[in-house]
Design an enzyme around this catalytic site. Structure first.
Site, PDB file in Angstrom:
ATOM      1  N   ASN A  47     -94.092 -15.212  10.351  1.00  0.00           N
ATOM      2  CA  ASN A  47     -94.957 -15.468  11.514  1.00  0.00           C
ATOM      3  C   ASN A  47     -94.714 -14.474  12.646  1.00  0.00           C
ATOM      4  OD1 ASN A  47     -96.453 -17.603  10.537  1.00  0.00           O
ATOM      5  ND2 ASN A  47     -95.013 -19.150  11.249  1.00  0.00           N
ATOM      6  N   HIS A  75     -78.673 -18.182  23.758  1.00  0.00           N
ATOM      7  CA  HIS A  75     -80.006 -18.717  23.495  1.00  0.00           C
ATOM      8  C   HIS A  75     -79.832 -20.029  22.741  1.00  0.00           C
ATOM      9  CE1 HIS A  75     -84.243 -18.847  22.682  1.00  0.00           C
ATOM     10  NE2 HIS A  75     -84.071 -18.827  21.385  1.00  0.00           N
ATOM     11  N   GLY A 124     -92.982 -11.556  12.404  1.00  0.00           N
ATOM     12  CA  GLY A 124     -93.153 -10.186  11.900  1.00  0.00           C
ATOM     13  C   GLY A 124     -94.610  -9.762  11.896  1.00  0.00           C
ATOM     14  N   ILE A 170     -84.090 -10.910  16.412  1.00  0.00           N
ATOM     15  CA  ILE A 170     -84.734 -12.142  16.891  1.00  0.00           C
ATOM     16  C   ILE A 170     -84.222 -13.354  16.102  1.00  0.00           C
ATOM     17  CG2 ILE A 170     -86.945 -13.302  17.323  1.00  0.00           C
ATOM     18  CD1 ILE A 170     -88.363 -10.714  17.502  1.00  0.00           C
ATOM     19  N   ARG A 207     -86.486 -22.776  12.357  1.00  0.00           N
ATOM     20  CA  ARG A 207     -86.161 -24.207  12.467  1.00  0.00           C
ATOM     21  C   ARG A 207     -87.299 -25.093  12.002  1.00  0.00           C
ATOM     22  NH1 ARG A 207     -84.273 -25.938  18.277  1.00  0.00           N
ATOM     23  NH2 ARG A 207     -85.509 -24.215  19.112  1.00  0.00           N
TER      24      ARG A 207
HETATM   25  P1  A3D Z   1     -90.839 -17.046   9.058  1.00  0.00           P
HETATM   26  O1  A3D Z   1     -92.303 -17.096   9.320  1.00  0.00           O
HETATM   27  O2  A3D Z   1     -90.253 -18.017   8.084  1.00  0.00           O
HETATM   28  O3  A3D Z   1     -90.483 -15.543   8.611  1.00  0.00           O
HETATM   29  C1  A3D Z   1     -89.207 -15.186   8.151  1.00  0.00           C
HETATM   30  C2  A3D Z   1     -89.415 -14.170   7.047  1.00  0.00           C
HETATM   31  O4  A3D Z   1     -88.123 -13.694   6.639  1.00  0.00           O
HETATM   32  C3  A3D Z   1     -90.095 -14.730   5.791  1.00  0.00           C
HETATM   33  O5  A3D Z   1     -91.275 -13.986   5.509  1.00  0.00           O
HETATM   34  C4  A3D Z   1     -89.037 -14.580   4.697  1.00  0.00           C
HETATM   35  O6  A3D Z   1     -89.590 -14.252   3.427  1.00  0.00           O
HETATM   36  C5  A3D Z   1     -88.228 -13.430   5.260  1.00  0.00           C
HETATM   37  N1  A3D Z   1     -86.888 -13.321   4.682  1.00  0.00           N
HETATM   38  C6  A3D Z   1     -86.034 -14.315   4.312  1.00  0.00           C
HETATM   39  N2  A3D Z   1     -84.899 -13.792   3.821  1.00  0.00           N
HETATM   40  C7  A3D Z   1     -85.029 -12.442   3.891  1.00  0.00           C
HETATM   41  C8  A3D Z   1     -84.197 -11.345   3.539  1.00  0.00           C
HETATM   42  N3  A3D Z   1     -82.988 -11.548   2.993  1.00  0.00           N
HETATM   43  N4  A3D Z   1     -84.662 -10.095   3.772  1.00  0.00           N
HETATM   44  C9  A3D Z   1     -85.875  -9.892   4.305  1.00  0.00           C
HETATM   45  N5  A3D Z   1     -86.714 -10.882   4.662  1.00  0.00           N
HETATM   46  C10 A3D Z   1     -86.295 -12.138   4.455  1.00  0.00           C
HETATM   47  O7  A3D Z   1     -90.017 -17.210  10.440  1.00  0.00           O
HETATM   48  P2  A3D Z   1     -90.443 -16.697  11.911  1.00  0.00           P
HETATM   49  O8  A3D Z   1     -91.005 -15.338  11.798  1.00  0.00           O
HETATM   50  O9  A3D Z   1     -91.190 -17.781  12.594  1.00  0.00           O
HETATM   51  O10 A3D Z   1     -88.984 -16.665  12.589  1.00  0.00           O
HETATM   52  C11 A3D Z   1     -88.033 -15.717  12.190  1.00  0.00           C
HETATM   53  C12 A3D Z   1     -86.699 -15.968  12.859  1.00  0.00           C
HETATM   54  O11 A3D Z   1     -86.821 -15.845  14.279  1.00  0.00           O
HETATM   55  C13 A3D Z   1     -86.082 -17.373  12.612  1.00  0.00           C
HETATM   56  O12 A3D Z   1     -84.698 -17.255  12.377  1.00  0.00           O
HETATM   57  C14 A3D Z   1     -86.329 -18.091  13.942  1.00  0.00           C
HETATM   58  O13 A3D Z   1     -85.389 -19.106  14.184  1.00  0.00           O
HETATM   59  C15 A3D Z   1     -86.157 -16.930  14.908  1.00  0.00           C
HETATM   60  N6  A3D Z   1     -86.737 -17.145  16.246  1.00  0.00           N
HETATM   61  C16 A3D Z   1     -86.003 -16.713  17.303  1.00  0.00           C
HETATM   62  C17 A3D Z   1     -86.493 -16.870  18.583  1.00  0.00           C
HETATM   63  C18 A3D Z   1     -85.676 -16.386  19.745  1.00  0.00           C
HETATM   64  O14 A3D Z   1     -86.086 -16.521  20.875  1.00  0.00           O
HETATM   65  C19 A3D Z   1     -84.388 -15.755  19.520  1.00  0.00           C
HETATM   66  C20 A3D Z   1     -87.743 -17.464  18.794  1.00  0.00           C
HETATM   67  C21 A3D Z   1     -88.467 -17.891  17.696  1.00  0.00           C
HETATM   68  C22 A3D Z   1     -87.957 -17.716  16.404  1.00  0.00           C
END
Ligand code: A3D
Length: 318
Positions: A13, A176, A15, A119, A83
């Site tokens: 999401n 955070h 990315g 992130i 999460r």
């Molecule tokens: P999501 O849409 O699940 O995307 C994560 C991606 O990572 C998926 O496409 C997976 O296939 C991929 N992935 C898993 N393992 C691997 C690996 N070993 N190598 C490469 N890719 C992999 O999640 P998202 O994009 O919503 O969130 C990503 C991260 O950001 C999570 O850990 C969230 O908790 C974090 N996040 C942080 C904040 C901050 O403010 C710091 C805010 C929101 C989300």
């Protein structure tokens, strides 16, 4: 001048949203890397096809091999798991620490000169893992959290005061997590600190306390609504602000998870503090003064981060 290369590790999401924003702002060419087959390729193709409509030029590519990130100028890392309702950020550590170790190795091999923005949660510990395994200078590896937490604070404050978000500036420091430290004294509307606005009758202390609590729980509020994942539009926009500051040498003052060694009384820890971001990465940590209450909140937050770093250390490949 050749276009810059921006590598997005994790094509979920956040990315995908990052890739779209990079294109819309014409910050450079994009490569998306993910372990999910077809996902980075599909998102790259979809966004590439939006570029003629938007009238922007940027190449978009996706892949499942780390070689795609070779020579990147900026790497933004979101790989791992987000999460679900009922989970804290810290519950993600077991999975995400191992993912960060792999990503760190990938960066070390393919783009050791990049500016890296993490992130993935739990943020302050994951940025530490990424730095350890990549071996990059600490000034080139930062975590995105403070810009987002401050943006949440600004959003709620602008609503409360019925003024433009542009005229509200806010600082949220510390880790955070639930212990983050929104600093009301350093948060202003058109330069007027929030405590003065309470005195002027623009709001009440109770209302301000409610906004601080809502800011601390800002991520959980969205997880509760979405049910299947966590926030992604504002997190992506926040990381892009940091990447842009680096790429354009803007020297912006932004709260980021930065390496603190000899500042804020710390001896080597990633935690949220104000920094200057320019062409050299983190060019300066801005060591603001805190009063006793603020220092106590910051110390609690620092202890929470130390615990997460210790837990991550245990999970590292030996
Ligand atoms: P999501 O849409 O699940 O995307 C994560 C991606 O990572 C998926 O496409 C997976 O296939 C991929 N992935 C898993 N393992 C691997 C690996 N070993 N190598 C490469 N890719 C992999 O999640 P998202 O994009 O919503 O969130 C990503 C991260 O950001 C999570 O850990 C969230 O908790 C974090 N996040 C942080 C904040 C901050 O403010 C710091 C805010 C929101 C989300």
């Amino acid at each position: 001048m050749a276009r810059k290369k921006i590598a997005l590790v994790g094509a979920g999401n956040i990315g995908g949203t990052l890739a779209h924003l990079v294109a819309l702002k014409e910050l450079g060419d994009v490569v998306l890397f993910d372990i999910a087959e077809g996902v980075p390729q599909g998102k790259a193709l979809d966004i590439a096809q939006s570029n003629p409509v938007e009238g922007v030029d940027a190449t978009m590519a996706g892949g499942n091999d780390y070689s795609v990130i070779a020579g990147a100028d900026v790497v933004i890392v979101t790989a791992g798991v987000p999460r679900k309702p009922g989970m804290s950020r810290d519950d993600l550590i077991g999975t995400n620490a191992k993912v960060m170790a792999a990503v760190g190795e990938g960066i070390k091999t393919h783009c050791p000169d990049a500016f890296v923005i993490c992130i993935t949660n739990p943020l302050d510990a994951m940025v530490w893992v990424l730095r350890e395994l990549s071996g990059l200078p600490h000034t080139k590896v930062v975590g995105m959290a403070g810009v987002l937490d401050s943006a949440r604070f600004r959003t709620f404050l602008a609503e409360e005061f019925d003024v433009s978000v542009q005229d509200v500036s806010a600082f949220v420091l510390g880790g955070h997590g639930d212990t983050m430290v929104p600093l009301t004294r350093y948060s202003t509307v058109a330069g007027i600190p929030l405590p003065d606005l309470v005195k002027m009758g623009w709001t009440t202390q109770e209302k301000l306390d409610e906004i601080v609590t809502r800011t601390r729980n800002g991520g959980a509020e969205i997880v509760g609504l979405l049910k299947t994942g966590s926030a992604f539009y504002a997190p992506a926009a926040s990381a892009i602000a940091m990447a842009e500051a680096y790429l354009k040498d803007q020297k912006r003052v932004l709260p980021c998870a930065a390496w603190c060694d000899g500042v804020f009384g710390l001896d080597g820890l990633y935690v949220g503090v104000p920094v200057v971001i320019g062409a050299n990465g983190v060019e300066k940590v801005v060591e603001i003064e805190m009063n006793a209450d603020e220092q106590a909140m910051f110390d609690t937050s620092v202890e929470a981060v130390r615990g997460l770093v210790a837990a991550s250390r245990e999970l590292m490949p030996k």
